[in-house]
Every structure is written in C-alpha cells, then in structure tokens.
Design a protein around this motif. Structure first.
Motif, PDB file in Angstrom:
ATOM      1  N   ASP A 188       5.428   4.390   2.200  1.00 56.05           N
ATOM      2  CA  ASP A 188       5.850   5.654   2.811  1.00 56.05           C
ATOM      3  C   ASP A 188       6.618   5.385   4.102  1.00 56.05           C
ATOM      4  OD1 ASP A 188       4.718   7.117   0.802  1.00 56.05           O
ATOM      5  OD2 ASP A 188       2.907   7.663   1.933  1.00 56.05           O
ATOM      6  N   ARG A 189       6.192   4.375   4.843  1.00 54.33           N
ATOM      7  CA  ARG A 189       6.889   4.035   6.091  1.00 54.33           C
ATOM      8  C   ARG A 189       8.265   3.449   5.798  1.00 54.33           C
ATOM      9  NH1 ARG A 189       5.236   3.860  11.284  1.00 54.33           N
ATOM     10  NH2 ARG A 189       6.396   2.537  12.739  1.00 54.33           N
TER      11      ARG A 189
ATOM     12  N   ASP B 223      -1.855  -3.732   5.170  1.00 59.72           N
ATOM     13  CA  ASP B 223      -2.308  -2.428   5.654  1.00 59.72           C
ATOM     14  C   ASP B 223      -3.821  -2.470   5.828  1.00 59.72           C
ATOM     15  OD1 ASP B 223      -2.822   0.189   6.229  1.00 59.72           O
ATOM     16  OD2 ASP B 223      -1.762   1.026   4.504  1.00 59.72           O
TER      17      ASP B 223
ATOM     18  N   VAL C  59       8.676  11.159   3.766  1.00 58.63           N
ATOM     19  CA  VAL C  59       8.165  10.119   2.878  1.00 58.63           C
ATOM     20  C   VAL C  59       8.644  10.343   1.446  1.00 58.63           C
ATOM     21  CG1 VAL C  59       6.132   9.752   4.305  1.00 58.63           C
ATOM     22  CG2 VAL C  59       6.021  11.352   2.376  1.00 58.63           C
TER      23      VAL C  59
ATOM     24  N   SER D 248       0.864  -1.180   0.000  1.00 59.57           N
ATOM     25  CA  SER D 248       0.000   0.000   0.000  1.00 59.57           C
ATOM     26  C   SER D 248       0.898   1.226   0.000  1.00 59.57           C
ATOM     27  CB  SER D 248      -0.909   0.021   1.231  1.00 59.57           C
ATOM     28  OG  SER D 248      -0.146   0.268   2.409  1.00 59.57           O
ATOM     29  N   GLN D 249       0.340   2.364  -0.349  1.00 53.46           N
ATOM     30  CA  GLN D 249       1.151   3.584  -0.356  1.00 53.46           C
ATOM     31  C   GLN D 249       1.598   3.941   1.049  1.00 53.46           C
ATOM     32  OE1 GLN D 249       2.212   5.261  -3.258  1.00 53.46           O
ATOM     33  NE2 GLN D 249       3.585   5.990  -1.656  1.00 53.46           N
ATOM     34  N   ARG D 250       0.726   3.720   2.037  1.00 49.78           N
ATOM     35  CA  ARG D 250       1.088   4.047   3.422  1.00 49.78           C
ATOM     36  C   ARG D 250       2.237   3.177   3.907  1.00 49.78           C
ATOM     37  NH1 ARG D 250      -1.158   3.494   9.105  1.00 49.78           N
ATOM     38  NH2 ARG D 250      -2.014   1.478   8.463  1.00 49.78           N
ATOM     39  N   LEU D 251       2.237   1.912   3.509  1.00 50.27           N
ATOM     40  CA  LEU D 251       3.314   1.002   3.898  1.00 50.27           C
ATOM     41  C   LEU D 251       4.637   1.420   3.269  1.00 50.27           C
ATOM     42  CD1 LEU D 251       4.299  -1.641   5.241  1.00 50.27           C
ATOM     43  CD2 LEU D 251       3.616  -2.839   3.151  1.00 50.27           C
TER      44      LEU D 251
ATOM     45  N   GLN E 148      -5.599  -0.159   7.117  1.00 48.78           N
ATOM     46  CA  GLN E 148      -6.172   1.185   6.986  1.00 48.78           C
ATOM     47  C   GLN E 148      -6.097   1.693   5.562  1.00 48.78           C
ATOM     48  OE1 GLN E 148      -5.087   4.166   9.979  1.00 48.78           O
ATOM     49  NE2 GLN E 148      -4.610   5.596   8.328  1.00 48.78           N
ATOM     50  N   GLY E 149      -4.947   1.566   4.934  1.00 50.70           N
ATOM     51  CA  GLY E 149      -4.772   2.117   3.598  1.00 50.70           C
ATOM     52  C   GLY E 149      -5.125   1.175   2.473  1.00 50.70           C
TER      53      GLY E 149
ATOM     54  N   ARG F  86      10.321   6.576   5.033  1.00 46.43           N
ATOM     55  CA  ARG F  86      10.450   7.483   6.177  1.00 46.43           C
ATOM     56  C   ARG F  86      11.370   6.913   7.260  1.00 46.43           C
ATOM     57  NH1 ARG F  86       5.488   8.053   7.032  1.00 46.43           N
ATOM     58  NH2 ARG F  86       5.176   6.694   8.826  1.00 46.43           N
TER      59      ARG F  86
ATOM     60  N   SER G  67      -4.670  -2.251  -0.062  1.00 50.70           N
ATOM     61  CA  SER G  67      -3.567  -2.720  -0.901  1.00 50.70           C
ATOM     62  C   SER G  67      -4.061  -2.883  -2.326  1.00 50.70           C
ATOM     63  CB  SER G  67      -3.017  -4.053  -0.377  1.00 50.70           C
ATOM     64  OG  SER G  67      -4.021  -5.042  -0.364  1.00 50.70           O
TER      65      SER G  67
END
Length: 440
Positions: free
Chosen positions: A183-184, A318, A198, A178-181, A320-321, A187, A323
């Motif tokens: 980004d982590r 993920d 990110v 996922s994009q949130r994953l 929340q975000g 980061r 996949s």
C-alpha cells in the motif's frame, strides 16, 4: 493612408547621402541583433527531444520508469556536466550514471545524479529476453510483449496491489511483502498525477506497467519515494524520471573522506552505524536492512550528512503488518509466479526466506565492508582511539557471532566514536546544536 515612421520624420531635411547612410546603418544594426538572438525555447526543446529520445529510453516506454522530469530536461533546467552551452551535446550512452545539475530558477544550480536502472548492456539483454520469452523477433515491441503476460493482465484488472501480484520478483523490497508495505508503494508512487491513495483506480494501464517494470528491474527510485529524506529518512531526494533515466539529488562519494583527518572519518563511521540502527527501529515499524553494503552505497551531503545513495539493496520487513509465510514465498506456489519479469534485473536468483534475515545483518555488513576503509588498522593502533576499538570492530564484523554480541559491539563502537565527533559549521546537520548538547 500613408504611415509615417518616427525616425523618418526625424530625418526630414537631411541631405540625401546622409539620409541613405543613416538608413543603411540602422538596417545593419537590426540584422546584427537578429544574428546573435538565442534560439527560441521551442527550437531548443525540439532539438533536445530529437537527439535524446533514444538516449533517455523514451522509445522504450512504457517499459520505462516514467516521464515526470522530462519537461525540465527539455527546457535544459537539468544539464549534464558537459553541457557548457545552450547547445545540447549528450554524453556517451554507454554509461549508467552521470553527474549533472538542476535548477528551479535558472540562477542557482544543485548537483544531481542521472542514472539508468541498469547498464545499457544489461538493458539490451533484458529487452532481448522480453522478446524471446514471447517468441517474437529481437526488435519486437517491448511494451506489447509485457502487456500480453498473465502477470500484467492480473495487474490491469486489479485496483489494489496484493502480495500475490509481486511473487516471483527478485527485488529485496519484495522479499517479505505485506499488504501495508505494498500500500505504501502505491500511495507514494510519484509518477502518477494523483498521489496519496492506496488504490490504483486512478492508474492507467500505462502507469501500472511502469510501476511493475520498475519493481522488476531496480527498486531504487521506489525506495526514495517511499521513504523520502524530507521525512527524516537517510535517502537522497527523488526528483523524477524521463524514460529509463532517473534523477535524484547528488552527493560526494564516501571515499572522499579516506584521506581526511580522523575526526571527519569518525563522524562518518558513527553516522553509518546510527543509520543502520535507525533503519531497523523506527516509528513506522518497517525494519529496513542492507542486503549488501560497500563504499559506493553511501555518499556525503553538503551539510556533512551520510546518505544511502544506492537503495537497490534495501530490504524491508513489516514488523506491524507481518508478511507471507516462508513456504508461500519459496514453495511451489511461488515457483509458478516466475516469469519474464522475474529476471529483468539481470538475475533470476530468488531471495532466501524472510526468516533467514538476521537482526544484526546490517551491522555486520558495515563493520566488514565499509568501516575498515574509514578506520584502517593504523588508526586502530593509534593512541587517539581506545585500545578496545579494534576488538569491537572485529566482533561487529563477524557474522558467525550471535546477534546480541554483534549488536553490543556495534553500540560500543558508537559510544566510542560519538565522543570524538567534531562540532563545527562543516556539519550543518547538527550544528549549532552540538555546542549545547553532547547528543548531537
């Protein structure tokens, strides 16, 4: 103007023979002091760098992990167990893992693990595949061959890490990207100077190649950075890397408990189940799960905590975000993303779709492959454990059972084991809290 030395002035009036004896004795003492003086730090560092460059994999950079811990290695603030003197004697290069010690003050030392991403033999095969895929001789520049690939060219042009840029890689971490994953991943990447953004605007092409290479070969160091133990995650501390050698906090092997009293094994078994539960449900809403589990996956910290020492088989979903849909991960679009990076880990097998990951998967792997070594049949038949313990363990290990039944059996086992855990200073991770609260 003549210079008069203090000791010459003090020697005035002495007989000539006695004066010559004093001067000769002083010169002898000075030469002796020079002989026993240790090598200057620069000389020791030069020797370490000259001997260890190939051993560390620095000659392969930037097809490597990074260089964040090199300074400590060259200063001998990190030593292999065999380094008993100031003169470096590197261990055999045929091994993947080494035990060592690290210091920050030259007085106190902490155990660490020094490990390559792959065994030296598999690294060699991986390097050969890079050159052959580019139609170059086996001794080609690994970095130049990887930089010329379309995948790296897309990385070099982008300031963000998108799911499309990791398609085709075999790391379990990227099974459900996922994009949130991602980004982590960026980061928390500790091999760059400016950590915390990110965006990859501050990444040089060298940094991007190192990150891509690590994702393709072995995700372990990245998981330690993304989910650090200082934030409560059950992973060892990541200290850094030098070339293709990664350094993280050491531990005792889980098998050291096999001959220990039942109470100690019960505590470890409870922790294993509790860790699986906590990884699946946490405040970040990242569901971490095992794709494989064995006794070598785990270790024991000095305070009695169980740690996940091998994070190469950790998958992440993920919650929340979301996949990518399964058809984008396993369909024809993803097949076009298969390239030389897809097989650098030693396997070209693609992970199955995200929808096939069962909620009870981690429990089943633990109950089938790890817990029976801590709680053998002789203990299950013992009156010290409730009679239904063996039945719950068998249900938990049976992957053909519905997820609800496996999860219920795992929680029943945790209830049984919780009441049998000892409360003593040996378990510093929950002592003295366990004296006042049964929850610990």
């Amino acid at each position: 103007m003549a210079v008069t030395w203090p000791w010459a002035k003090a020697g005035r009036g002495l007989p000539a023979a006695l004066w010559l004896w004093v001067v000769g004795w002083a010169l002898t003492l000075a030469s002796a002091v020079v002989v026993v003086t240790p090598y200057p730090p620069s000389a020791r560092q030069d020797k370490a760098y000259g001997v260890g460059r190939s051993f560390l994999g620095l000659d392969k950079c930037n097809a490597c992990v990074g260089t964040s811990i090199c300074k400590k290695l060259f200063k001998e603030d990190i030593r292999f167990d065999r380094w008993l003197t100031s003169h470096l004697e590197l261990p055999k290069a045929s091994r993947q893992h080494y035990q060592g010690n690290l210091t920050d003050d030259s007085e106190t030392w902490r155990p660490v693990v020094l490990s390559r991403l792959l065994s030296p033999q598999r690294h060699q095969l991986s390097d050969y595949s890079i050159c052959s895929s580019a139609g170059r001789p086996p001794t080609c520049s690994i970095e130049a061959a990887l930089r010329a690939t379309p995948r790296f060219q897309s990385w070099a042009r982008s300031h963000l890490l998108f799911p499309s840029m990791v398609q085709g890689l075999s790391a379990p971490l990227l099974r459900c990207p996922s994009q949130r994953l991602l980004d982590r991943v960026v980061r928390r990447y500790a091999e760059v100077l400016d950590v915390g953004s990110v965006q990859m605007k501050h990444f040089s092409d060298r940094d991007k190649l190192r990150l891509l290479y690590t994702l393709a070969v072995n995700q372990h160091p990245l998981v330690l950075q993304m989910f650090p133990g200082t934030e409560g995650w059950p992973f060892p501390r990541y200290h850094g890397s030098c070339g293709r050698l990664v350094v993280w906090a050491g531990s005792r092997p889980l098998r050291a408990l096999y001959s220990a009293p039942l109470e100690q094994r019960v505590d470890a078994a409870y922790q294993l189940l509790h860790i699986a539960q906590a990884l699946a449900a946490n405040s970040l809403r990242f569901r971490l799960y095992y794709t494989r589990a064995s006794e070598d996956t785990f270790g024991l910290a000095e305070d009695g905590r169980v740690l996940v020492m091998d994070a190469s088989g950790i998958g992440v979903i993920d919650l929340q975000g979301g996949s990518l849909p399964d058809d984008l991960i396993t369909g024809p679009a993803n097949q076009t993303s298969v390239d030389v990076f897809s097989c650098l880990s030693g396997s070209c097998d693609r992970p199955p779709p995200c929808s096939t990951v069962r909620p009870s998967q981690s429990f089943s792997l633990l109950c089938r492959n790890v817990l029976p070594r801590l709680l053998p049949s002789s203990d299950l038949r013992s009156p010290r454990l409730p009679g239904h313990t063996a039945r719950e363990l068998a249900t938990c290990a049976n992957a053909s059972r519905p997820d609800s039944e496996v999860a219920q059996a795992a929680h029943s086992l945790m209830d049984i084991l919780r009441t049998m855990r000892p409360c003593s200073p040996r378990y510093g991770y929950r002592y003295p809290e366990c004296i006042y609260n049964d929850r610990f």
